[in-house]
Motif scaffolding. Structure first.
Motif, PDB file in Angstrom:
ATOM      1  N   CYS A  59       1.067  -1.001   0.157  1.00 52.46           N
ATOM      2  CA  CYS A  59       0.011   0.088   0.092  1.00 52.46           C
ATOM      3  C   CYS A  59       0.858   1.261   0.013  1.00 52.46           C
ATOM      4  N   TYR A  60       0.756   1.914  -1.016  1.00 51.38           N
ATOM      5  CA  TYR A  60       1.685   3.015  -1.042  1.00 51.38           C
ATOM      6  C   TYR A  60       1.001   4.305  -0.450  1.00 51.38           C
ATOM      7  N   ALA A  61       1.813   5.401  -0.431  1.00 55.65           N
ATOM      8  CA  ALA A  61       1.414   6.506   0.120  1.00 55.65           C
ATOM      9  C   ALA A  61       0.159   7.044  -0.416  1.00 55.65           C
ATOM     10  N   THR A  62       0.123   7.082  -1.871  1.00 59.73           N
ATOM     11  CA  THR A  62      -1.144   7.258  -2.685  1.00 59.73           C
ATOM     12  C   THR A  62      -2.243   6.663  -2.657  1.00 59.73           C
ATOM     13  N   GLU A  63      -2.355   5.668  -1.866  1.00 64.09           N
ATOM     14  CA  GLU A  63      -3.314   4.619  -1.843  1.00 64.09           C
ATOM     15  C   GLU A  63      -4.099   4.694  -0.496  1.00 64.09           C
ATOM     16  N   PHE A  84      -9.171 -12.489  -1.778  1.00 65.90           N
ATOM     17  CA  PHE A  84      -8.788 -14.014  -1.982  1.00 65.90           C
ATOM     18  C   PHE A  84      -8.747 -14.790  -0.666  1.00 65.90           C
ATOM     19  N   LEU A  85      -9.144 -14.133   0.556  1.00 68.12           N
ATOM     20  CA  LEU A  85      -9.101 -14.837   1.972  1.00 68.12           C
ATOM     21  C   LEU A  85     -10.281 -15.067   2.557  1.00 68.12           C
ATOM     22  N   PRO A  86     -10.102 -16.084   3.295  1.00 69.59           N
ATOM     23  CA  PRO A  86     -11.451 -16.350   4.133  1.00 69.59           C
ATOM     24  C   PRO A  86     -11.807 -15.259   5.135  1.00 69.59           C
ATOM     25  N   GLU A  87     -13.006 -15.302   5.425  1.00 71.37           N
ATOM     26  CA  GLU A  87     -13.689 -14.273   6.318  1.00 71.37           C
ATOM     27  C   GLU A  87     -12.899 -14.006   7.549  1.00 71.37           C
ATOM     28  N   ASP A  88     -12.553 -12.744   7.897  1.00 68.63           N
ATOM     29  CA  ASP A  88     -12.023 -12.305   9.172  1.00 68.63           C
ATOM     30  C   ASP A  88     -10.513 -12.905   9.471  1.00 68.63           C
ATOM     31  N   PHE A  89      -9.955 -13.333   8.278  1.00 66.40           N
ATOM     32  CA  PHE A  89      -8.656 -13.802   8.176  1.00 66.40           C
ATOM     33  C   PHE A  89      -7.488 -12.772   8.571  1.00 66.40           C
ATOM     34  N   HIS A  90      -6.516 -13.185   9.448  1.00 65.43           N
ATOM     35  CA  HIS A  90      -5.760 -12.313   9.869  1.00 65.43           C
ATOM     36  C   HIS A  90      -4.445 -11.734   8.844  1.00 65.43           C
ATOM     37  N   ILE A  91      -4.415 -10.546   8.751  1.00 59.16           N
ATOM     38  CA  ILE A  91      -3.486  -9.927   7.953  1.00 59.16           C
ATOM     39  C   ILE A  91      -2.306  -9.136   8.376  1.00 59.16           C
ATOM     40  N   GLU A  92      -0.984  -9.772   8.197  1.00 58.26           N
ATOM     41  CA  GLU A  92      -0.082  -8.974   8.771  1.00 58.26           C
ATOM     42  C   GLU A  92       0.300  -7.409   8.209  1.00 58.26           C
ATOM     43  N   ARG A  93       0.750  -6.591   8.896  1.00 60.21           N
ATOM     44  CA  ARG A  93       1.129  -5.337   8.600  1.00 60.21           C
ATOM     45  C   ARG A  93       2.324  -4.850   8.853  1.00 60.21           C
ATOM     46  N   ALA A  94       3.182  -4.395   7.803  1.00 60.52           N
ATOM     47  CA  ALA A  94       4.494  -3.972   8.333  1.00 60.52           C
ATOM     48  C   ALA A  94       4.655  -2.559   7.617  1.00 60.52           C
ATOM     49  N   THR A  95       5.245  -1.624   8.174  1.00 66.28           N
ATOM     50  CA  THR A  95       5.400  -0.224   7.798  1.00 66.28           C
ATOM     51  C   THR A  95       6.897  -0.172   7.371  1.00 66.28           C
ATOM     52  N   ASN A  96       6.978   0.215   6.116  1.00 73.61           N
ATOM     53  CA  ASN A  96       8.342   0.815   5.666  1.00 73.61           C
ATOM     54  C   ASN A  96       8.684   1.843   5.039  1.00 73.61           C
ATOM     55  N   GLU A  97       9.571   2.224   4.648  1.00 75.97           N
ATOM     56  CA  GLU A  97       9.973   3.505   3.945  1.00 75.97           C
ATOM     57  C   GLU A  97      10.720   3.454   2.651  1.00 75.97           C
ATOM     58  N   GLY A  98      10.051   4.024   1.648  1.00 80.98           N
ATOM     59  CA  GLY A  98      10.471   3.964   0.266  1.00 80.98           C
ATOM     60  C   GLY A  98      11.688   4.690  -0.131  1.00 80.98           C
ATOM     61  N   HIS A  99      11.992   4.541  -1.382  1.00 79.31           N
ATOM     62  CA  HIS A  99      13.296   5.058  -1.725  1.00 79.31           C
ATOM     63  C   HIS A  99      13.377   6.816  -1.337  1.00 79.31           C
ATOM     64  N   HIS A 100      12.172   7.405  -1.654  1.00 74.63           N
ATOM     65  CA  HIS A 100      12.111   8.949  -1.434  1.00 74.63           C
ATOM     66  C   HIS A 100      11.578   9.336   0.126  1.00 74.63           C
ATOM     67  N   GLY A 101      11.444   8.452   0.986  1.00 74.44           N
ATOM     68  CA  GLY A 101      11.031   8.873   2.334  1.00 74.44           C
ATOM     69  C   GLY A 101       9.616   8.403   2.387  1.00 74.44           C
ATOM     70  N   ASP A 102       8.864   7.991   1.474  1.00 78.05           N
ATOM     71  CA  ASP A 102       7.495   7.967   1.456  1.00 78.05           C
ATOM     72  C   ASP A 102       7.099   6.702   2.355  1.00 78.05           C
ATOM     73  N   ARG A 103       5.950   6.529   2.840  1.00 76.86           N
ATOM     74  CA  ARG A 103       5.597   5.339   3.696  1.00 76.86           C
ATOM     75  C   ARG A 103       4.835   4.261   2.588  1.00 76.86           C
ATOM     76  N   ILE A 104       5.162   3.060   2.837  1.00 77.67           N
ATOM     77  CA  ILE A 104       4.695   1.854   2.113  1.00 77.67           C
ATOM     78  C   ILE A 104       4.547   0.773   3.277  1.00 77.67           C
ATOM     79  N   VAL A 105       3.164   0.457   3.161  1.00 77.97           N
ATOM     80  CA  VAL A 105       2.656  -0.754   4.044  1.00 77.97           C
ATOM     81  C   VAL A 105       2.756  -1.767   3.255  1.00 77.97           C
ATOM     82  N   VAL A 106       3.227  -2.948   4.087  1.00 73.52           N
ATOM     83  CA  VAL A 106       3.154  -4.381   3.283  1.00 73.52           C
ATOM     84  C   VAL A 106       2.126  -5.003   4.169  1.00 73.52           C
ATOM     85  N   LEU A 107       1.246  -5.643   3.295  1.00 70.89           N
ATOM     86  CA  LEU A 107       0.067  -6.295   4.012  1.00 70.89           C
ATOM     87  C   LEU A 107       0.208  -7.528   3.434  1.00 70.89           C
TER      88      LEU A 107
END
Length: 147
Positions: free
Chosen positions: A15-19, A31-54
């Motif tokens: 998930c990019y900063a623009t999304e 694509f996932l069963p109902e209420d399935f757990h999604i991991e979330r990790a926040t990273n920083e892009g090349h230009h300092g923008d926030r990127i969330v990995v789901l």
């Protein structure tokens, strides 16, 4: 349905900063069963923008079957089954890229944005056996969807 020849299925998207993160998560949940757990990790892009990995790892047989059922909606599932020699690597992993925008709208299509990696069970753990097991599982899911 018979046993599922996958150890697990990993789904991942960025998930990019623009999304809108809720919309990106909704696309992944297509694509996932109902209420399935999604991991979330926040990273920083090349230009300092926030990127969330789901990401989500699906391991239980019923949940793996659910994901395969979603893939059976792919309009080009026959072509994907025909390309399994190229889609399953020497480590017995099956790869597929799915369209994040279409998934948000509830559709299932190949494209960009969501990466699927499935570890195929194969004994011995060789690519030809994994290809055959993946083919069988996708064909079963397709037939089940048509029934």
């Amino acid at each position: 349905m018979a046993s599922v020849p996958f150890h697990y299925i990993d789904l991942r998207t960025f998930c990019y900063a623009t999304e809108d993160e809720k919309r990106v998560e909704q696309a992944l949940r297509r694509f996932l069963p109902e209420d399935f757990h999604i991991e979330r990790a926040t990273n920083e892009g090349h230009h300092g923008d926030r990127i969330v990995v789901l990401s989500a790892r699906v391991e239980k047989a019923d949940n793996v079957r659910y994901v395969l059922q979603q893939l059976s909606d792919l309009p080009d599932i026959e072509r994907i089954i025909g390309e399994l020699d190229e889609r399953v690597d020497e480590n017995c992993s099956f790869f597929l890229r799915l369209d994040k925008q279409r998934a948000f709208k509830g559709d299932v299509e190949q494209g960009q944005g969501i990466t699927l990696r499935a570890k195929v069970e194969a004994y011995p753990a060789k690519q030809p056996a994994a290809v055959e097991n993946a083919r069988e599982a996708l064909e079963q899911a397709r037939e089940h969807a048509e029934a």
